[in-house]
Design a protein around this motif. Structure first.
Motif, PDB file in Angstrom:
ATOM      1  N   THR A  35       0.795  -0.845   0.196  1.00 15.94           N
ATOM      2  CA  THR A  35       0.096   0.047  -0.020  1.00 15.94           C
ATOM      3  C   THR A  35       1.199   1.593  -0.002  1.00 15.94           C
ATOM      4  OG1 THR A  35      -1.954   1.136   1.643  1.00 15.94           O
ATOM      5  CG2 THR A  35      -0.072  -0.306   2.647  1.00 15.94           C
ATOM      6  N   ASN A  36       0.255   2.148  -0.458  1.00 12.60           N
ATOM      7  CA  ASN A  36       1.042   3.612  -0.147  1.00 12.60           C
ATOM      8  C   ASN A  36       0.439   4.234   0.573  1.00 12.60           C
ATOM      9  OD1 ASN A  36      -1.037   5.069  -1.843  1.00 12.60           O
ATOM     10  ND2 ASN A  36       0.264   5.266  -3.650  1.00 12.60           N
ATOM     11  N   ASP A  39      -3.407   5.793  -2.429  1.00  8.58           N
ATOM     12  CA  ASP A  39      -4.034   6.098  -3.591  1.00  8.58           C
ATOM     13  C   ASP A  39      -4.464   3.922  -3.230  1.00  8.58           C
ATOM     14  OD1 ASP A  39      -3.934   8.321  -4.389  1.00  8.58           O
ATOM     15  OD2 ASP A  39      -1.774   7.698  -5.095  1.00  8.58           O
ATOM     16  N   TYR A  40      -4.270   3.307  -2.906  1.00 10.86           N
ATOM     17  CA  TYR A  40      -4.083   2.063  -3.349  1.00 10.86           C
ATOM     18  C   TYR A  40      -4.017   1.354  -1.528  1.00 10.86           C
ATOM     19  CZ  TYR A  40       0.459   1.007  -4.483  1.00 10.86           C
ATOM     20  OH  TYR A  40       1.896   0.649  -4.093  1.00 10.86           O
ATOM     21  N   SER A  61      -8.396  -0.013  -4.405  1.00  9.09           N
ATOM     22  CA  SER A  61      -8.187   1.142  -4.978  1.00  9.09           C
ATOM     23  C   SER A  61      -9.197   3.017  -4.657  1.00  9.09           C
ATOM     24  CB  SER A  61      -7.540   1.690  -6.433  1.00  9.09           C
ATOM     25  OG  SER A  61      -8.122   3.198  -7.390  1.00  9.09           O
ATOM     26  N   SER A  67      -3.493   2.904 -10.309  1.00 10.89           N
ATOM     27  CA  SER A  67      -2.758   3.332 -11.162  1.00 10.89           C
ATOM     28  C   SER A  67      -1.649   2.087 -11.742  1.00 10.89           C
ATOM     29  CB  SER A  67      -2.119   4.450  -9.880  1.00 10.89           C
ATOM     30  OG  SER A  67      -1.511   3.505  -8.779  1.00 10.89           O
ATOM     31  N   GLN A  68      -0.730   2.907 -12.543  1.00 10.41           N
ATOM     32  CA  GLN A  68       0.049   1.666 -12.880  1.00 10.41           C
ATOM     33  C   GLN A  68       1.236   0.511 -11.882  1.00 10.41           C
ATOM     34  OE1 GLN A  68       0.461   0.563 -16.154  1.00 10.41           O
ATOM     35  NE2 GLN A  68      -1.075   1.339 -16.432  1.00 10.41           N
ATOM     36  N   GLU A  69       1.245   1.798 -10.510  1.00 10.27           N
ATOM     37  CA  GLU A  69       2.237   1.617  -9.803  1.00 10.27           C
ATOM     38  C   GLU A  69       1.481   0.807  -8.826  1.00 10.27           C
ATOM     39  OE1 GLU A  69       3.903   2.776  -5.296  1.00 10.27           O
ATOM     40  OE2 GLU A  69       2.925   4.343  -6.756  1.00 10.27           O
ATOM     41  N   ALA A  70      -0.197   0.343  -8.807  1.00 11.19           N
ATOM     42  CA  ALA A  70      -0.463  -0.790  -8.129  1.00 11.19           C
ATOM     43  C   ALA A  70      -0.953  -1.946  -9.036  1.00 11.19           C
ATOM     44  CB  ALA A  70      -2.061   0.188  -7.701  1.00 11.19           C
ATOM     45  N   GLY A  72       1.346  -3.000 -11.336  1.00 10.90           N
ATOM     46  CA  GLY A  72       2.723  -3.310 -11.372  1.00 10.90           C
ATOM     47  C   GLY A  72       2.608  -4.139 -10.337  1.00 10.90           C
ATOM     48  N   LEU A  73       2.000  -3.910  -8.798  1.00 11.81           N
ATOM     49  CA  LEU A  73       2.527  -4.781  -7.717  1.00 11.81           C
ATOM     50  C   LEU A  73       1.428  -5.791  -7.821  1.00 11.81           C
ATOM     51  CD1 LEU A  73       3.742  -1.749  -5.613  1.00 11.81           C
ATOM     52  CD2 LEU A  73       5.105  -3.889  -5.902  1.00 11.81           C
ATOM     53  N   GLN A  76       2.600  -8.680  -9.769  1.00 13.73           N
ATOM     54  CA  GLN A  76       4.037  -9.747  -9.102  1.00 13.73           C
ATOM     55  C   GLN A  76       3.669 -10.130  -7.884  1.00 13.73           C
ATOM     56  OE1 GLN A  76       6.831  -5.909  -7.629  1.00 13.73           O
ATOM     57  NE2 GLN A  76       7.064  -6.043  -9.860  1.00 13.73           N
TER      58      GLN A  76
END
Length: 87
Positions: A35-36, A39-40, A61, A67-70, A72-73, A76
């Motif tokens: 998490t950040n 945002d997500y 979200s 987001s692209q960051e979320a 992508g993680l 993964q």
């Protein structure tokens, strides 16, 4: 379009870190994978119903499109945990 659902579940902290449980409700493990805090959040849940246990990984979200960051993680984590793309 389908509206919102709200569920309230009390989870007990299992150990240090972001790991929780509620065995009486069938929640064997509820873990914040990433998490950040803004945002997500990516959440792993291990549930048990009767004699059957299953795992889920969910991406939450605050915006309609994550987001692209979320994303992508999330990819993964799901791949690392052995989930197939169809799951």
């Amino acid at each position: 379009l389908e509206g919102c659902k709200q569920n309230v579940v009390e989870l007990l902290k299992r150990n240090s870190g972001w790991v929780f449980e509620s065995p009486s409700l069938g929640v064997l493990e509820y873990r914040v994978l990433g998490t950040n805090f803004r945002d997500y959040a990516i959440i792993f849940t291990q549930l048990e119903f009767g004699d059957e246990a299953f795992n889920t990984v969910e991406l939450y979200s605050r915006t309609e499109t994550a987001s692209q960051e979320a994303l992508g993680l999330f990819s993964q984590w799901t791949e690392g945990l052995g989930f197939l793309s169809q799951q």
